[in-house]
Write an enzyme that holds these catalytic residues in place. Sequence first.
Site, PDB file in Angstrom:
ATOM      1  N   PHE A 123       0.696  -1.007   0.322  1.00 51.49           N
ATOM      2  CA  PHE A 123       0.211   0.251  -0.259  1.00 51.49           C
ATOM      3  C   PHE A 123       0.646   1.328   0.314  1.00 51.49           C
ATOM      4  CE2 PHE A 123      -2.556   3.194   1.876  1.00 51.49           C
ATOM      5  CZ  PHE A 123      -3.761   3.408   1.286  1.00 51.49           C
ATOM      6  N   ASP A 189       1.746  -4.676   8.298  1.00 50.12           N
ATOM      7  CA  ASP A 189      -0.033  -3.712   8.371  1.00 50.12           C
ATOM      8  C   ASP A 189      -0.741  -4.952   8.363  1.00 50.12           C
ATOM      9  OD1 ASP A 189      -1.741  -2.174   7.663  1.00 50.12           O
ATOM     10  OD2 ASP A 189       0.408  -1.199   6.130  1.00 50.12           O
ATOM     11  N   TYR A 214     -10.127   1.582  11.044  1.00 52.54           N
ATOM     12  CA  TYR A 214     -12.095   2.305   9.854  1.00 52.54           C
ATOM     13  C   TYR A 214     -12.253   1.126   9.664  1.00 52.54           C
ATOM     14  CZ  TYR A 214      -8.057   4.087   7.133  1.00 52.54           C
ATOM     15  OH  TYR A 214      -6.592   4.313   6.598  1.00 52.54           O
ATOM     16  N   LYS A 215     -11.713   0.269   8.769  1.00 51.75           N
ATOM     17  CA  LYS A 215     -11.683  -1.480   8.259  1.00 51.75           C
ATOM     18  C   LYS A 215     -13.063  -1.673   8.047  1.00 51.75           C
ATOM     19  CE  LYS A 215      -7.546  -0.085   5.172  1.00 51.75           C
ATOM     20  NZ  LYS A 215      -8.317   0.017   4.220  1.00 51.75           N
ATOM     21  N   ARG A 359     -13.201  -3.552  -7.238  1.00 52.61           N
ATOM     22  CA  ARG A 359     -12.645  -4.165  -5.826  1.00 52.61           C
ATOM     23  C   ARG A 359     -14.353  -3.669  -5.051  1.00 52.61           C
ATOM     24  NH1 ARG A 359      -7.941  -1.985  -0.786  1.00 52.61           N
ATOM     25  NH2 ARG A 359     -10.297  -0.564  -1.221  1.00 52.61           N
TER      26      ARG A 359
HETATM   27  C1  PLP Z   1      -3.007  -2.091   4.101  1.00 51.22           C
HETATM   28  C2  PLP Z   1      -2.726  -0.496   4.263  1.00 51.22           C
HETATM   29  N1  PLP Z   1      -2.047   0.663   5.221  1.00 51.22           N
HETATM   30  C3  PLP Z   1      -2.280   1.797   5.191  1.00 51.22           C
HETATM   31  C4  PLP Z   1      -3.694   2.210   5.385  1.00 51.22           C
HETATM   32  C5  PLP Z   1      -3.904   3.832   5.018  1.00 51.22           C
HETATM   33  O1  PLP Z   1      -3.044   4.288   6.348  1.00 51.22           O
HETATM   34  P1  PLP Z   1      -3.308   5.666   7.145  1.00 51.22           P
HETATM   35  O2  PLP Z   1      -4.342   5.153   8.103  1.00 51.22           O
HETATM   36  O3  PLP Z   1      -2.214   6.271   7.004  1.00 51.22           O
HETATM   37  O4  PLP Z   1      -4.479   5.960   6.321  1.00 51.22           O
HETATM   38  C6  PLP Z   1      -4.126   1.783   4.391  1.00 51.22           C
HETATM   39  C7  PLP Z   1      -6.343   1.896   3.785  1.00 51.22           C
HETATM   40  O5  PLP Z   1      -6.443   2.329   2.994  1.00 51.22           O
HETATM   41  C8  PLP Z   1      -4.018  -0.093   3.876  1.00 51.22           C
HETATM   42  O6  PLP Z   1      -5.124  -0.027   3.421  1.00 51.22           O
END
Ligand code: PLP
Length: 400
Positions: A123, A189, A214-215, A359
């Site tokens: 990402f 992550d 938030y996911k 997606r």
């Molecule tokens: C794998 C991954 N890492 C990080 C993020 C985003 O992180 P942040 O909280 O810094 O916006 C996302 C957002 O969709 C993501 O899918």
Amino acid sequence: MMSRAEAEKLDAADPLAKFRAAFDLPAGVLYLDGNSLGAPPKRALQRLHQTAEREWGSGLIRSWNDAGWIDLPKSCGAKIARLIGARADEVIVADSVSVNLFKLAAALLDARPGAIAVDESEFPTDGYVMEGLARLTGAALVRLKAGETLPAKTRVLVRSLVDYKTGAVADMHATEKEAKAAGAAVIWDLSHATGLIAIDAKRDAIKYAVGCGYKFLNGGPGAPAFLYVAGEEAARLNQPLSGWMGHAAPFDFAPDYRPAEGAARFSSGTPPILSLAALDAALDVFAAIDVKAIEAKARALGDLFLARASSLGLRTISPPVGARRGGHVSLIHENGYAVVQALIARAVIGDFRAPDLMRFGFSPLFLSYTDVFDAAEALADVLTTEEWRDPRFARRGVVT
Ligand SMILES: Cc1ncc(COP(=O)(O)O)c(C=O)c1O
């Protein structure tokens, strides 16, 4: 391929079906984007009202103590810890994934200098943040191609457990083993995995992780993120954003920094209480659920959708029917943006990732087998009628 009657049968036997009632989703909407922004749990919406009106409105500053605001980063962390097989004091909720990655990678590099490695397909924010850290520290940054082995000088490897594009699940055990052999620490992550994939931090001997609120955790737009550090490691790590909230005794107002015990030392500034309150309530939905059941249903929903997509001649970059997968699948279509917009106009909400990926996420707590069956039929209809060719579906917003 499954019939609608078969989907209804699966719903009738589904132990997770009852959780649909815990969410406030508009009638008639098929929401296939819970992997990007979760749907609102009713209790999170109630809690927002309570926190804003009663605790802030009436309690004012007294609520830091009286309503337990000051404890929320730790108490939310403890709820997330249960979902990833960690100890309560090993997880803290703070900041965003980007900021937490920076703090954790910087602390690890400070303890053991060397190169940073990130997969090329990772990402983007993960790569961007490591680029910034490399610039600041002079560390080398290695962008790993698929299957490339870890250079021996690597000290920090950042890797997603679930790939944000494909939904593929990385092999935790193999990654940890390879990193150990190279002398590197892995920062996982878990953004697309927490609350969806059954993770056992202790069994899998993972030591460092960050992830989104938030996911699949449904904490709300821009919900704060979390950071996990194994108990035995926290004491030796000094994080660079050493703000007062990570101090052992912030209200002593001492002139010098003394880090708190455990993951709490990775807090920096004042926590966002309204967002934390929503996340805290959203996490309670998971209280009596075994994540294994969520993972199994997500996979079954994905299989159902993929089987129908393949009958339409659509190709996928996601693990095929029957394979282990995260909570989403990506289908390839050169006019994918317009197809997704046409589906959204029918209240079937997915998203688009450039250049050609449609997606679709399958959040098992608020989606039924019948929902996913109906969404797949809507996709079939949009493609066979070529409804997506309407010029209004080509107009792009900033967020896709
Ligand atoms: C794998 C991954 N890492 C990080 C993020 C985003 O992180 P942040 O909280 O810094 O916006 C996302 C957002 O969709 C993501 O899918």
